[in-house]
Every structure is written in C-alpha cells, then in structure tokens.
Write a protein that holds these residues in place. Structure first.
Motif: not given
Lengths: 218, 212
Positions: A89, A91, A93-98, A102, A106
C-alpha cells in the motif's frame, strides 16, 4: 492469469448512485508487471481492491487463474486471497508495535507455517530486499523507503501469484522511489504484479501499461 | 497457537491512551483486592465476636472488651466493604473504558490484518484474546496482590486490636476475589459484543482507505 469482462462497481449513498467502474474488460497474462495509470478518483484503488479480492464487483466477471471469482462466497474469496494475493500500500500499513521481522512473519504465522520455516523464509526475504540489518527495528525507526521495502517483503514472503501494489511510491521522494521500484521489479520477478500509480515516469518498469479515466480503460 | 502468542505479545506493546489506562486498571484491581480481602474477614469477625467471647468462657470485663473489639471489627469491615464496592465500580468503569479504547485503537490494524490474509473470524479471535487476556491477567494480578496486602494488614490489625487470630481463616479460599473476577468478566461481555458488532459492520477496505 487475470481476466475481466465488463466489470462494474457502483456505490450507493443516501443521495446518489456513483458508478466508479463502468465496464472494465482486461486480460493480464501470468508473470507480467502491469501498471495502471490514472488520476485520483478514477477508480484505480477500487479496481485494485476487486483484483485483490478485498472487494466485490457490482456486476461483470472476474476470473483469476481460471477461478470465477464473481461466483465465490465471501469465505472462499478470503481463502483464495490468503493463498494467491498480496498487497503493498501507499501508506506502508505496517503494524507500528511490531518489529520489521514480526511484521513480515505475521501472514506466515496465520497460515500455520511452522516456526523454523517462518524464520528461514523471513530471513531470506529480508536479504532479498536488503534490510537484514534493520529486522529488529519497529516501523517508526525506519525511513519511508525502508518501511515500504519491509511491506514488499511482507507481501512476498507468502509467495503469492498476484501482487497488488496500490501507489507504493506515493509517499516517497524521487531517489527512494527508484530504490523501491527496483526492489519491487527484482523481488516480484516470476509473479504477476499489478501496480497502480499516477506517476507516468514509472511506466519504464512495466511490461504493460493501462490508463483508467473516469471508470473506463483508455 | 500463533494467534494466541501474537495476542499476548500485543498486550505488552500497546500505544496511546491504552498504555496509560492499563496501569489504572491494575491499580483498581489491586485496591478492589485489598478492600475485598479486608472487608470479608472483618465483617465475619464482627458477626462472630460474641461467639468467640462465649467460646473462650471469659469474665464480664473480658466480654465488654470483646464487645469493643467486635464494634471495631464491624466498623473496619463496613468501611472496607464500602471502599471495596466503590473501587469495584471504578474498576468496572476502567475495564469498560480501557477495552473500548483498545478496540478503537486496534480497529486501525483490522484493515492490515485483513489485507495480509486473515479472515474476519481470525481477526475477531486475535482482538478478543488480546482484550480478554489483558483484562483478566491484570485483574488476577491485582486481586492476588490485594489479598497478600490485606493478609499482612489484617495480621497487624489483629495484633493491635487483640482480635482473635482465627479471623484470618475467614479470608476464605478467595471466594470474594473470584466473585470480583466473575463480575469483571461479565462486564467484559459488553466490549466484546461491541467488538463483534464493529467487525461485522466495518468494511476493511474502508479502514485501509482511511490510512492512506
């Protein structure tokens, strides 16, 4: 192979009916890098979401690898999406806490890939995008270009047959765009890559280029 | 298994308001644990005060002293009960608030999880486990710590007020704490219902579009 016949998508609001895709007919052979150009609001992302099985067309036919997607149930579409399609994408779209590792791991974890194999595949794809040294960093510690390359690694680690990239360079400067495009073309080799952009300078990277204007292929 | 591991890993890495509210939940659980553990034995000691005095076959003066102790235990028990219910109420509100914030913040990740291939069911279980594990683990820790603190406090109080040592046995096998935990878990049904409804109604592609 992707085949679309008279594909239409209409959104109904309280006051009006908006026809975003007005009858798209298209054939994309396997392992091609296809680029779709278009202005904002031309229906590019809607088409990408339909091709990536995130959304459904209002009418028309969509065949992916000879599977009639337009006849599938929601669950069957989700299963097929998990098996065949990956996304990159604008933006990231990575998970910011990982961490980067990780984030890449996922989709493998949720597909039931054993832990050891997950580790090997993540390391391999990190090497492929040249970011092994940044694996333990969270997205906020990475530059925009690095985040996008991690997002590409996450998309490729599941070995999809179709990679949808929706404006992957939209948030990047010129030099970073070049690096990301090189990663995308190199790592995406052997897969069908469907990239959406409004940047005409990038068409040099594509095998085939289409333009979408007001919901119609030009 | 990965789903559970991922949910547990996420608990320790929350961001924003959730990170601030989680300690509040822990403090509420801790205080609920302390006051519940103090209230139950003190009230029981007050109720049993006369029985203790009779059982000990004491003189009139000692009966009078026992009556004073009974009053003291009753007052202690009643205040602790009042505090226990007040904190439990605050704790319940905290559970509700923390869980709704958690759902709100994690909804931003729903689009991503959907795009990387998770079904709505898998997304639900990931968020549910995270919510459930975070709230129950916090409450269990709080209640257990509260019971320990209450035990130490009661021993001191017993020595000071010369209450019978036996009242410590009235702390019970954690029944009051289990009731607290049960009440908190019942309260959790509200945010879990909210999570289900939001997941059913939300189109993940809209969430992805919002992040653009």
């Amino acid at each position: 192979m992707i085949r679309l016949f008279d594909l239409r998508k209409t959104y109904k609001t309280r006051h009006e009916t908006l026809e975003v895709l007005k009858g798209i007919t298209l054939t994309v052979p396997d392992r091609k890098f296809v680029m779709l150009l278009g202005e904002s609001g031309s229906g590019k992302s809607t088409l990408a979401n339909i091709l990536g099985l995130l959304d459904t067309p209002t009418s028309g036919e969509y065949w992916l690898d000879e599977v009639p997607i337009h006849t599938l149930t929601s669950k069957a579409r989700t299963d097929l999406r998990r098996e065949k399609v990956s996304f990159v994408f604008q933006s990231f779209n990575l998970i910011p806490t990982m961490t980067a590792r990780e984030n890449i791991e996922l989709p493998l974890g949720y597909r039931g890939v054993p832990k050891e194999e997950r580790g090997e595949r993540v390391e391999a794809v990190l090497r492929e995008v040249g970011l092994s040294a940044r694996a333990a960093h969270v997205p906020s510690e990475l530059s925009g270009g690095e985040q996008q390359r991690i997002a590409i690694a996450r998309a490729l680690v599941v070995e999809p047959s179709l990679l949808i990239a929706d404006e992957p360079t939209g948030n990047l400067d010129k030099s970073t765009t070049k690096a990301v495009m090189e990663t995308l073309t190199e790592a995406g080799r052997g897969k069908t890559v469907f990239m959406i952009t409004h940047n005409e300078e990038l068409t040099a990277y594509a095998d085939e280029v289409y333009a979408l204007r007001a919901g119609l292929l030009a | 298994m990965f789903l559970m591991q991922n949910a547990l890993r996420n608990i320790g890495r929350q961001r924003g308001r959730y990170r601030v509210l989680m300690p509040l939940l822990l403090v509420c659980a801790l205080l609920t644990g302390v006051f519940t553990s103090v209230a139950v034995p003190c009230r029981m000691a007050a109720d049993r005060g006369s029985t203790y005095a009779e059982a000990l076959d004491v003189t009139d003066e000692e009966v009078l002293a026992a009556s004073e102790r009974e009053d003291r235990a009753r007052r202690l028990g009643e205040s602790a009960t009042l505090l226990s219910f007040s904190v439990l109420l605050v704790g319940a509100v905290a559970v509700l608030y923390v869980s709704s914030i958690m759902i709100g913040e994690r909804m931003f990740d729903v689009g991503i999880l959907y795009a990387v291939g998770l079904s709505r069911g898998q997304i639900f279980w990931t968020l549910f486990l995270e919510l459930f594990a975070a709230c129950t683990a916090t409450l269990v820790c709080g209640l257990a710590a509260g019971r320990m603190i209450a035990g130490a406090y009661l021993r001191r109080e017993i020595a000071a007020a010369r209450l019978p040592e036996g009242i410590l046995s009235c702390m019970g096998g954690g029944v009051a704490e289990m009731l607290c935990l049960g009440a908190a878990l019942l309260i959790l049904l509200i945010p879990i219902g909210k999570l289900t409804v939001r997941l059913m109604r939300t189109n993940p592609t809209d969430l992805l579009a919002e992040r653009k």
